[in-house]
Motif scaffolding. Structure first.
Motif, PDB file in Angstrom:
ATOM      1  N   GLN A  75       0.826  -1.192   0.000  1.00  8.31           N
ATOM      2  CA  GLN A  75       0.000   0.000   0.000  1.00  8.31           C
ATOM      3  C   GLN A  75       0.872   1.258   0.000  1.00  8.31           C
ATOM      4  O   GLN A  75       0.635   2.198  -0.754  1.00  8.31           O
ATOM      5  CB  GLN A  75      -0.910  -0.020   1.245  1.00  8.31           C
ATOM      6  N   TYR A  76       1.891   1.221   0.847  1.00  9.19           N
ATOM      7  CA  TYR A  76       2.853   2.329   0.900  1.00  9.19           C
ATOM      8  C   TYR A  76       3.543   2.519  -0.449  1.00  9.19           C
ATOM      9  O   TYR A  76       3.596   3.638  -0.989  1.00  9.19           O
ATOM     10  CB  TYR A  76       3.875   2.060   2.004  1.00  9.19           C
ATOM     11  N   TYR A  77       4.050   1.418  -1.027  1.00 12.44           N
ATOM     12  CA  TYR A  77       4.737   1.500  -2.322  1.00 12.44           C
ATOM     13  C   TYR A  77       3.803   2.040  -3.405  1.00 12.44           C
ATOM     14  O   TYR A  77       4.205   2.814  -4.270  1.00 12.44           O
ATOM     15  CB  TYR A  77       5.278   0.126  -2.731  1.00 12.44           C
ATOM     16  N   LEU A  78       2.546   1.607  -3.360  1.00  6.13           N
ATOM     17  CA  LEU A  78       1.573   2.054  -4.358  1.00  6.13           C
ATOM     18  C   LEU A  78       1.289   3.549  -4.217  1.00  6.13           C
ATOM     19  O   LEU A  78       1.323   4.295  -5.193  1.00  6.13           O
ATOM     20  CB  LEU A  78       0.271   1.256  -4.191  1.00  6.13           C
ATOM     21  N   GLU A  79       1.048   3.985  -2.990  1.00  3.35           N
ATOM     22  CA  GLU A  79       0.718   5.396  -2.761  1.00  3.35           C
ATOM     23  C   GLU A  79       1.865   6.325  -3.124  1.00  3.35           C
ATOM     24  O   GLU A  79       1.653   7.437  -3.591  1.00  3.35           O
ATOM     25  CB  GLU A  79       0.302   5.621  -1.301  1.00  3.35           C
TER      26      GLU A  79
END
Ligand code: MG
Ligand code: MG
Lengths: 187, 187
Positions: free
Chosen positions: B26-30
């Motif tokens: 989620q962090y990498y995506l955001e």
């Protein structure tokens, strides 16, 4: 020896677009050509029964919103990501068939240098197009644009012919995208 | 301004390995760093109710055998594919935790030049390893080998520290794999 008459029309054999793609992916997998799978439908499971002597039964569950496209995988070091859509229309493809999350996901994958596209099937015409995601995304963001015309799709896609092995040889279009990319950035 | 004391141990915060990976993704995506998703559990749906005025309810469904690993995605043009596994063991990781289809899938993706690995969590030790699929596959095929020792895993993996943002920075290990690959074949 096996041969078949050229006249015989195997084209699509009454399969849905997804069935054709799944069968093609199976062929590519078995031949060691590419590894592409359809993603399962995301489900929220609420209640499961574990009957004795038989397998677990899901008794209550709900469909969840997907956050990606239908298909992804790997081909010769390249990440592939695509959505498959079909229409019975004969002159245009309505953009409302794309969900926002699909457009965002394709865009995010493009930014990571994935090879991203849609396979659009005009089932009434038995015509299939591999359309780069960049074109679909730009149309989707275009003001007052509710569809892509068949002509726009023809001009911005690689058309593939439904065949026998594989049923829908969409990697031929991907080869072209890869060649174009190598031409453009020397990768 | 935000700062936190170095003594504070955010490490894993009681999350399962999958939760840590999902939060990292989620962090990498955001942040636009990578697009990696967990694949939904494959379900065979048998019966669905469509109650009026409310959403569809799945009333009968069964778990199907997955044919891939848990996670895949794209990072800087590279296809990533991995399986996450945790154990409470302290000295070894039993190979029976891998299913045949996971090994075959990782092998097929490796042949397509994907970056394939496992994330192995020793939960009792709070230690996390990114282990190349090639090592896991070779151990899996080894006669009379029922587990990978912690020492073997240490010697053949990149250890990552559970942290804050992202929770499990496994792309640091992937960066190393990419650097190694560039060194080895000039890609
Ligand atoms: Mg679709
Ligand atoms: Mg797992």
């Amino acid at each position: 020896a096996y041969h078949h008459k050229k006249e015989v029309n195997f084209s699509d054999r009454g399969m849905t677009l997804e069935q054709q793609i799944n069968e093609s992916n199976q062929y590519y997998l078995e031949k060691g050509i590419a590894v592409v799978h359809k993603k399962p439908t995301p489900i929220q499971i609420v209640k499961v029964d574990y009957p004795r002597r038989s397998k677990a039964v899901i008794k209550e569950a709900y469909f969840r919103q997907a956050s990606t496209t239908d298909y992804n995988g790997v081909y010769q070091g390249f990440y592939l990501d695509f959505e498959a859509k079909e229409t019975r229309n004969k002159t245009n493809f309505p953009l409302k068939n794309f969900h926002e999350h699909q457009i965002y996901h394709l865009d995010a994958c493009l930014k990571q240098a994935g090879i991203c596209f849609t396979i659009i099937g005009f089932t009434s015409l038995k015509r299939y197009f591999v359309t780069p995601a960049s074109f679909v995304i730009s149309k989707w963001h275009e003001k007052n644009s509710s569809s892509m015309t068949l002509e726009e799709i023809e001009n911005n896609s690689i058309e593939i012919k439904s065949g026998f092995h594989p049923t829908l040889p969409y990697l031929e279009a991907v080869d072209q995208f890869i060649a174009d990319r190598k031409m453009n950035n020397g990768k």
